[in-house]
Design a protein around this motif. Structure first.
Motif, PDB file in Angstrom:
ATOM      1  N   ALA A  82       0.834  -1.208   0.000  1.00 29.26           N
ATOM      2  CA  ALA A  82       0.000   0.000   0.000  1.00 29.26           C
ATOM      3  C   ALA A  82       0.867   1.255   0.000  1.00 29.26           C
ATOM      4  N   HIS A  83       1.946   1.272   0.778  1.00 25.74           N
ATOM      5  CA  HIS A  83       2.843   2.436   0.744  1.00 25.74           C
ATOM      6  C   HIS A  83       3.402   2.630  -0.662  1.00 25.74           C
ATOM      7  N   TYR A  84       3.759   1.520  -1.318  1.00 25.53           N
ATOM      8  CA  TYR A  84       4.310   1.615  -2.671  1.00 25.53           C
ATOM      9  C   TYR A  84       3.272   2.217  -3.627  1.00 25.53           C
ATOM     10  N   VAL A  96      10.231   2.904   7.234  1.00 20.96           N
ATOM     11  CA  VAL A  96      10.349   1.846   8.239  1.00 20.96           C
ATOM     12  C   VAL A  96       9.132   1.900   9.136  1.00 20.96           C
ATOM     13  N   ASP A  97       8.414   0.766   9.244  1.00 22.12           N
ATOM     14  CA  ASP A  97       7.215   0.689  10.081  1.00 22.12           C
ATOM     15  C   ASP A  97       7.514  -0.044  11.374  1.00 22.12           C
ATOM     16  N   ASP A  98       7.188   0.585  12.480  1.00 21.35           N
ATOM     17  CA  ASP A  98       7.412  -0.074  13.776  1.00 21.35           C
ATOM     18  C   ASP A  98       6.306  -1.099  14.057  1.00 21.35           C
ATOM     19  N   LEU A 100       3.619  -0.942  15.561  1.00 20.85           N
ATOM     20  CA  LEU A 100       2.251  -0.440  15.450  1.00 20.85           C
ATOM     21  C   LEU A 100       2.010   0.232  14.099  1.00 20.85           C
ATOM     22  N   TYR A 101       2.879  -0.077  13.129  1.00 20.65           N
ATOM     23  CA  TYR A 101       2.783   0.507  11.789  1.00 20.65           C
ATOM     24  C   TYR A 101       2.800   2.033  11.854  1.00 20.65           C
ATOM     25  N   ARG A 102       3.758   2.542  12.635  1.00 16.11           N
ATOM     26  CA  ARG A 102       4.034   3.971  12.644  1.00 16.11           C
ATOM     27  C   ARG A 102       5.380   4.170  11.948  1.00 16.11           C
ATOM     28  N   SER A 103       5.500   5.285  11.217  1.00 14.01           N
ATOM     29  CA  SER A 103       6.751   5.583  10.516  1.00 14.01           C
ATOM     30  C   SER A 103       6.932   7.086  10.521  1.00 14.01           C
ATOM     31  N   ARG A 104       7.883   7.564   9.718  1.00 17.30           N
ATOM     32  CA  ARG A 104       8.043   9.016   9.617  1.00 17.30           C
ATOM     33  C   ARG A 104       6.938   9.642   8.773  1.00 17.30           C
ATOM     34  N   MET A 109      -1.462   8.941   6.532  1.00 20.72           N
ATOM     35  CA  MET A 109      -0.923   8.036   5.510  1.00 20.72           C
ATOM     36  C   MET A 109      -0.853   6.611   6.045  1.00 20.72           C
ATOM     37  N   GLU A 110      -0.511   6.470   7.316  1.00 24.77           N
ATOM     38  CA  GLU A 110      -0.477   5.120   7.896  1.00 24.77           C
ATOM     39  C   GLU A 110      -1.883   4.511   7.941  1.00 24.77           C
ATOM     40  N   VAL A 111      -2.872   5.347   8.254  1.00 30.44           N
ATOM     41  CA  VAL A 111      -4.263   4.869   8.253  1.00 30.44           C
ATOM     42  C   VAL A 111      -4.654   4.418   6.847  1.00 30.44           C
TER      43      VAL A 111
HETATM   44 ZN   LIG Z   1       3.414   2.217   7.259  1.00 27.80          ZN
END
Ligand SMILES: [Zn+2]
Length: 160
Positions: A82-84, A96-98, A100-104, A109-111
């Motif tokens: 999905a990010h791609y 980079v996703d931690d 909990l799927y958090r990133s910079r 966007m993560e939602v």
């Molecule tokens: Zn992500």
């Protein structure tokens, strides 16, 4: 390989003929190579990186925490896909996703990535197909679609 957004959605649809959706094969058709990486910390889910050496025909590679449960790895792969598709212009040196799927990237966007991951793994038409044959328990549907029960519970409980 440079697919348009509608072409990418068509590729996803072609992979949604039966549950469970094969995430690595889907990634491959999108030009993304998936690597399962051992010995990552538990609070690291995955990442997407531009890599001439390790990427697929798109030039991007997805890395997934090999130590995580298969359901979790599948969700991570779908999330990075999905990010791609949605956020390629923001990938830069990598996302980079931690745990909990958090990133910079922003929370919104993560939602978006989580929403598309759910759309990939649990397409409504296949869910409805199974539910119309009488499979209605979250645990059974989660087993069929190879997702976590919490992901399935959220999916069947939300309207879109
Ligand atoms: Zn992500």
């Amino acid at each position: 390989m440079n697919q348009t957004y509608p072409e990418q959605l068509n590729i996803i649809r072609r992979h949604q003929v039966a549950a469970p959706i094969q995430t690595v094969a889907l990634a491959d058709d999108l030009g993304l190579r998936v690597w399962h990486v051992p010995n990552w910390p538990d609070d690291l889910s995955g990442k997407i990186v531009k890599s001439a050496e390790q990427g697929g025909s798109s030039g991007y590679a997805i890395y997934v925490n090999k130590g995580h449960h298969v359901n979790r790895r599948r969700f991570t792969t779908a999330h990075e896909i999905a990010h791609y598709i949605l956020h390629r212009q923001f990938i830069g040196d990598g996302i980079v996703d931690d745990g909990l799927y958090r990133s910079r990237l922003s929370n919104s966007m993560e939602v978006e990535a989580n929403k598309m991951a759910a759309d990939i793994l649990m397409p409504r038409h296949l869910l409805n197909q199974h539910m119309s044959t009488g499979v209605n328990s979250v645990s059974e549907l989660a087993r069929i679609f190879q997702v976590s029960e919490s992901a399935m519970s959220f999916r069947v409980g939300s309207p879109n």
